[in-house]
Scaffold this motif. Structure first.
Motif, PDB file in Angstrom:
ATOM      1  N   ARG A   7       0.761  -0.850  -0.664  1.00  0.00           N
ATOM      2  CA  ARG A   7       0.263  -0.820   0.509  1.00  0.00           C
ATOM      3  C   ARG A   7       0.824   1.092  -0.337  1.00  0.00           C
ATOM      4  O   ARG A   7       0.743   2.114  -0.779  1.00  0.00           O
ATOM      5  N   LEU A   8       2.307   1.233   0.771  1.00  0.00           N
ATOM      6  CA  LEU A   8       2.806   2.508   1.062  1.00  0.00           C
ATOM      7  C   LEU A   8       3.696   2.984  -0.746  1.00  0.00           C
ATOM      8  O   LEU A   8       3.752   3.917  -0.502  1.00  0.00           O
ATOM      9  N   VAL A   9       4.073   1.194  -0.744  1.00  0.00           N
ATOM     10  CA  VAL A   9       5.095   2.016  -1.798  1.00  0.00           C
ATOM     11  C   VAL A   9       4.831   1.206  -3.118  1.00  0.00           C
ATOM     12  O   VAL A   9       5.043   1.953  -4.275  1.00  0.00           O
ATOM     13  N   CYS A  10       4.112   0.713  -3.665  1.00  0.00           N
ATOM     14  CA  CYS A  10       3.267   0.438  -5.069  1.00  0.00           C
ATOM     15  C   CYS A  10       2.021   1.635  -5.126  1.00  0.00           C
ATOM     16  O   CYS A  10       1.354   1.315  -6.418  1.00  0.00           O
ATOM     17  N   SER A  11       1.497   2.417  -3.956  1.00  0.00           N
ATOM     18  CA  SER A  11       0.205   3.780  -5.103  1.00  0.00           C
ATOM     19  C   SER A  11       1.106   4.171  -5.821  1.00  0.00           C
ATOM     20  O   SER A  11       2.290   5.022  -5.077  1.00  0.00           O
ATOM     21  N   PRO A  12       0.228   4.938  -6.117  1.00  0.00           N
ATOM     22  CA  PRO A  12       0.843   6.540  -6.679  1.00  0.00           C
ATOM     23  C   PRO A  12       1.044   7.733  -5.777  1.00  0.00           C
ATOM     24  O   PRO A  12       0.116   7.494  -4.860  1.00  0.00           O
ATOM     25  N   GLY A  13       1.935   8.849  -5.966  1.00  0.00           N
ATOM     26  CA  GLY A  13       1.596   9.988  -4.997  1.00  0.00           C
ATOM     27  C   GLY A  13       1.922  10.485  -5.241  1.00  0.00           C
ATOM     28  O   GLY A  13       1.936  11.898  -4.887  1.00  0.00           O
ATOM     29  N   GLU A  14       1.280  11.438  -6.542  1.00  0.00           N
ATOM     30  CA  GLU A  14       1.164  12.347  -7.738  1.00  0.00           C
ATOM     31  C   GLU A  14      -0.120  13.209  -6.272  1.00  0.00           C
ATOM     32  O   GLU A  14       1.081  14.842  -6.435  1.00  0.00           O
ATOM     33  N   ASP A  15      -0.957  13.363  -5.861  1.00  0.00           N
ATOM     34  CA  ASP A  15      -1.487  14.357  -4.723  1.00  0.00           C
ATOM     35  C   ASP A  15      -1.195  14.316  -3.592  1.00  0.00           C
ATOM     36  O   ASP A  15      -1.674  15.022  -2.799  1.00  0.00           O
TER      37      ASP A  15
ATOM     38  N   GLN B 272       3.265  14.914   3.938  1.00  0.00           N
ATOM     39  CA  GLN B 272       2.729  13.282   3.336  1.00  0.00           C
ATOM     40  C   GLN B 272       3.558  12.541   2.593  1.00  0.00           C
ATOM     41  O   GLN B 272       3.780  11.293   3.263  1.00  0.00           O
ATOM     42  N   ARG B 273       4.487  12.315   2.133  1.00  0.00           N
ATOM     43  CA  ARG B 273       5.395  11.964   0.921  1.00  0.00           C
ATOM     44  C   ARG B 273       6.301  11.633   2.174  1.00  0.00           C
ATOM     45  O   ARG B 273       6.921  10.813   2.320  1.00  0.00           O
ATOM     46  N   PHE B 274       6.948  12.747   3.087  1.00  0.00           N
ATOM     47  CA  PHE B 274       8.150  12.953   4.112  1.00  0.00           C
ATOM     48  C   PHE B 274       7.376  11.015   5.151  1.00  0.00           C
ATOM     49  O   PHE B 274       8.009  10.613   5.706  1.00  0.00           O
ATOM     50  N   ARG B 275       6.189  11.659   5.605  1.00  0.00           N
ATOM     51  CA  ARG B 275       5.683  10.307   6.321  1.00  0.00           C
ATOM     52  C   ARG B 275       5.651   9.188   5.910  1.00  0.00           C
ATOM     53  O   ARG B 275       5.812   7.726   6.798  1.00  0.00           O
ATOM     54  N   ARG B 276       5.240   9.648   5.142  1.00  0.00           N
ATOM     55  CA  ARG B 276       5.059   7.834   3.477  1.00  0.00           C
ATOM     56  C   ARG B 276       5.897   6.636   3.703  1.00  0.00           C
ATOM     57  O   ARG B 276       6.507   5.692   4.332  1.00  0.00           O
ATOM     58  N   ARG B 277       7.921   7.826   3.576  1.00  0.00           N
ATOM     59  CA  ARG B 277       8.791   7.129   3.721  1.00  0.00           C
ATOM     60  C   ARG B 277       8.784   6.400   4.851  1.00  0.00           C
ATOM     61  O   ARG B 277       9.515   5.393   4.532  1.00  0.00           O
ATOM     62  N   ILE B 278       8.531   7.584   6.041  1.00  0.00           N
ATOM     63  CA  ILE B 278       8.636   7.163   7.407  1.00  0.00           C
ATOM     64  C   ILE B 278       8.274   6.026   7.864  1.00  0.00           C
ATOM     65  O   ILE B 278       9.501   4.252   8.249  1.00  0.00           O
ATOM     66  N   GLN B 279       7.353   5.771   7.869  1.00  0.00           N
ATOM     67  CA  GLN B 279       5.512   4.776   7.806  1.00  0.00           C
ATOM     68  C   GLN B 279       6.710   3.092   6.628  1.00  0.00           C
ATOM     69  O   GLN B 279       7.054   2.066   7.823  1.00  0.00           O
ATOM     70  N   ALA B 280       7.259   3.453   5.578  1.00  0.00           N
ATOM     71  CA  ALA B 280       7.527   3.019   4.553  1.00  0.00           C
ATOM     72  C   ALA B 280       9.169   1.660   5.363  1.00  0.00           C
ATOM     73  O   ALA B 280       9.420   0.483   5.046  1.00  0.00           O
TER      74      ALA B 280
END
Length: 789
Positions: free
Chosen positions: A641-649, A654-662
């Motif tokens: 869910r974290l690494v294979c979903s598009p993150g354009e929006d 939110q990108r930084f938080r997604r990186r930490i969660q990954a």
């Protein structure tokens, strides 16, 4: 004769002793010279034979006994007799090939002083006879010249061909030559043919020589060397066209009446490969074993075949626009040692310069496409891509794979048209170009090398040196070993002075361009049935059963009880051989099924969309890419869910938080393990259901593991916290299966070792049993799990 097949199995020592005797009887092994080298040697040996005839010498003996002055006078005699030898390079080449022949056949070599003496004399002859030392002018064909040639060919040429396919293939050959920058040997038949039946330069045999010495020598027809002077500048383009590295059709030593030491070939071409069983899987399908790779053909004609290029269709990124159709061509045959070079030719709105359109026209005329719907050209541009695929490949018919694209005209008295199989000879092609150049008004002869030089001069300063050398098949440095075999440069766009179609160039070089997730990766039910009754499997299975019966008749209750005996060793070897045979056959059958799929799937998909019966091709919708994938471990679903979903929006935060969660969830995933067991339940955990996994970190504490377990649960799996919950509480179908699993874990301990109880509650309490026997008593009394004594 075809290539020798390797014999299967271990051959006896007597076989190699016999081979050694045959090799000793054959004598010295001659060189595998290129056909053009052999032809040049023939020309020198004919001159040598004629020279010896006039002097009444035996050619073979005189070749071994001649001294330096004899060779000097031979070169002078050659220049006096053959007026067409007017270039210094011809004389130098004659000396080079004659030295090679002396070393290979006569076992004779010159020392450094003798070679220097003869070389000085050749240089003196070059000066005395005013032989040409400078190369002739080499025309360079540019873009405007190419337009003039094509316009002349289509609009102004009044030549009559045996059929108009010949006219189309001439234009196709010109475009291929200029866009690929290749030599004639890459496209046309450059095999050298030897025909000495009407050649008056044939030297005398022993009887004729004796007759000559008795005063009855036949009259000599004084004529020039009819086309055998291969190194003259007059024929240089033809020589380079024929320098393709083919084998010679005749032994040059026969030119002057010497019986050569022929190399006998005792290879048995009918010897079947007894270990090849995959062909039996699809024995009823003639097309299933067709290998349509570019380098899988016999290459007997050494010309450009249909298997050497593929036409690929990809969907246009702009909705409503026609598909992108392009071609990937592979040139196999080059000067000297063969090498592989690939080129990409995309769409072109100008039909005069579109090589792809010319080749499609020839393929339609030859009925080469396997897909019946491809006969309608418009279908190529509107076919839809099936789910899970990026492209469709138009496959060639089995009978068309090894069909030359460029073919000779029929030469019979009452025959007209194009030959169905004979490739276009380089000599015919050169005559076409020469006549076309004269028709266009060119002062100098128009050859394919003019097109080759034109492309080189255009890309010389636009492409890296490594790509340039790869394109023109020149010597490359170390970087050449790592370059893609497909030239990563749009030579056509550069030649025409147009911007490159980056979309086509990028798509054409994707390794996943022809990927198909629906290709089989496992055996079907039919294949499994065929594997079970395969003769080799049946034979080995029966032997395995017979050994088991012998062990039981010997008084052993189980096979493992016979460990250490000769029967036990035979049994294990039989089992290993049976398993290895089944594994190899399984791999071969899957590979055969995949080859069959990639051979047929695109054609079925293409025809299904335009068939009147509207046959469904939606089987591709069941591909793994189309199925909702499930995960047994929640952490893996969260990673997806974290690494294979598009993150354009997403915002920067939110990108930084997604990186930490990954990072955190990948770390948590490293602590988990997914056990592979037969018959384990399929638990569906979708990615959207995995949210909040990290917040639920105390999930293990909420799970209740009672002290009294089910009798078919493995105690070690219950205590393995890296396994998913449903794996930990898994119940085997039978108690002995659970005992086998627990026994694997107990192998880590010696009989007297302490064994900690893996049950979660016992582990929390720190319970450790003093031995394996104590541990088994504990599991039986407390957890009600009974293990083998």
């Amino acid at each position: 004769m075809g290539p020798a097949r390797r014999k299967t199995g271990r051959l006896p020592p007597s076989f190699y002793r016999q081979q050694r005797e045959e090799l000793a009887a054959q004598g010295k092994t001659g060189p595998n010279s290129a056909a053009n080298t052999t032809k040049s040697l023939n020309s020198v040996l004919k001159k040598w034979g004629e020279h010896c005839r006039e002097l009444e010498y035996d050619p073979r003996l005189f070749l071994k006994e001649a001294q330096v002055p004899d060779f000097k006078i031979f070169w002078k005699w050659t220049l006096d007799r053959y007026k067409r030898v007017d270039a210094a390079s011809s004389l130098n080449n004659y000396w080079r090939v004659l030295k090679m022949h002396l070393l290979d056949k006569a076992d004779r070599d010159f020392d450094q002083r003798e070679r220097r003496d003869i070389r000085n004399y050749i240089n003196l002859l070059i000066k005395q006879y005013s032989l040409r030392t400078l190369p002739k002018k080499k025309p360079v064909i540019g873009l405007d010249d190419l337009y003039l040639l094509l316009y002349t060919h289509w609009a102004l040429d009044d030549a009559t061909f045996t059929d108009e396919r010949q006219r189309v293939q001439v234009a196709t050959g010109i475009l291929a030559a200029v866009f690929f920058g290749c030599r004639p040997c890459s496209l046309f038949d450059t095999r050298v043919k030897f025909d000495d039946s009407n050649d008056s330069d044939e030297p005398l045999g022993p009887k004729a020589l004796a007759s000559a010495r008795n005063g009855r020598m036949d009259s000599f027809e004084d004529k020039v060397d009819g086309g055998h002077d291969t190194e003259t500048e007059r024929n240089r383009d033809i020589v380079m066209a024929m320098d393709s590295g083919c084998e010679a059709d005749s032994d040059p030593t026969k030119i002057y009446g010497i019986d050569s030491d022929s190399d006998s070939d005792n290879d048995n071409d009918n010897d079947s490969d007894s270990d090849s069983d995959s062909s039996s899987v699809y024995a009823d399908d003639r097309d299933s074993d067709t290998d349509d790779d570019c380098d899988a053909g016999p290459e007997e004609t050494r010309s450009f075949l249909y298997r050497h290029f593929t036409i690929i269709i990809v969907a246009n990124g702009t909705p409503g626009k026609p598909n992108l159709v392009f071609m990937k061509a592979t040139l196999l045959h080059t000067k000297g040692e063969d090498n592989t070079r690939g080129f990409v030719d995309g769409e072109d709105d100008d039909p005069l310069f579109s090589l792809l359109d010319h080749l499609i026209s020839l393929a339609l005329y030859d009925d080469a496409f396997e897909a019946k719907s491809a006969k309608t050209v418009e279908n190529m541009f509107w076919v839809k891509m099936p789910p899970g695929k990026k492209s469709l490949t138009l496959k060639w018919k089995r009978d068309a794979l090894n069909l030359p694209v460029f073919r000779e005209k029929l030469r019979g008295v009452a025959e007209t048209g194009t030959s169905p199989k004979e490739p276009l000879r380089a000599g015919t092609w050169i005559s076409y170009l020469k006549r076309l150049g004269e028709k266009a008004g060119f002062q100098h002869s128009f050859t394919q090398y003019g097109l080759r030089r034109g492309l080189l001069n255009v890309i010389n300063n636009k492409a890296p040196a490594s790509v340039r050398d790869q394109t023109f098949d020149h010597q490359q440095g170390a970087v050449g070993y790592y370059l893609d075999q497909e030239v990563r440069f749009d030579t056509k766009a550069c030649c025409l002075g147009r911007p490159s179609n980056e979309v086509v160039q990028k798509m054409a070089r994707l390794a996943s361009l022809t990927a198909d997730a629906s290709a089989p990766t496992e055996l079907s039910a039919e294949q499994k049935a065929k594997l079970a009754i395969h003769p080799k499997v049946t034979k080995l299975r029966e032997r395995n059963k017979a050994l088991t019966e012998r062990i039981r008749r010997a008084g052993y209750r189980a096979v493992k009880d016979a460990q250490g005996t000769s029967l036990f060793k035979k049994k294990k070897r039989a089992e290993a051989r049976l398993n290895a045979t089944k594994k190899r056959l399984r791999i071969d059958m899957i590979a055969q099924a995949r080859k069959r799929h990639f051979r047929k799937a695109d054609t079925i998909t293409f025809d299904a969309q335009f068939s009147a019966e509207k046959v469904s091709y939606a089987s591709a919708g069941d591909t793994p890419h189309a199925k909702p994938f499930t995960y047994n471990i929640p952490e893996r679903a969260e990673v997806v869910r974290l690494v294979c979903s598009p993150g354009e929006d997403l915002t920067d935060r939110q990108r930084f938080r997604r990186r930490i969660q990954a990072i955190e969830v990948r770390t948590a995933l490293c602590h988990r393990r997914e056990a592979q067991r037969r018959g384990r339940p399929k638990v569906i955990i979708k990615p959207e259901e995995s949210e909040g996994v990290l917040d639920d970190s105390d999930e293990g504490m909420k799970i209740d593991f009672p002290m009294v377990c089910r009798p078919t649960q493995c105690p070690f799996c219950l205590g393995n916290e890296s396994l998913p919950y449903h794996h930990r509480v898994y119940e085997y179908a039978k108690p002995h299966q659970m005992m086998n699993e627990a026994g694997k874990h107990l192998k880590r301990f010696a009989p007297a070792d302490e064994v900690p109880c893996p049950h979660p509650m016992c582990k929390t309490a720190g319970l450790v049993l003093p031995s394996i026997v104590a541990f088994k008593n504990h599991t039986a009394m407390v957890h009600k799990i009974f293990l083998r004594a």
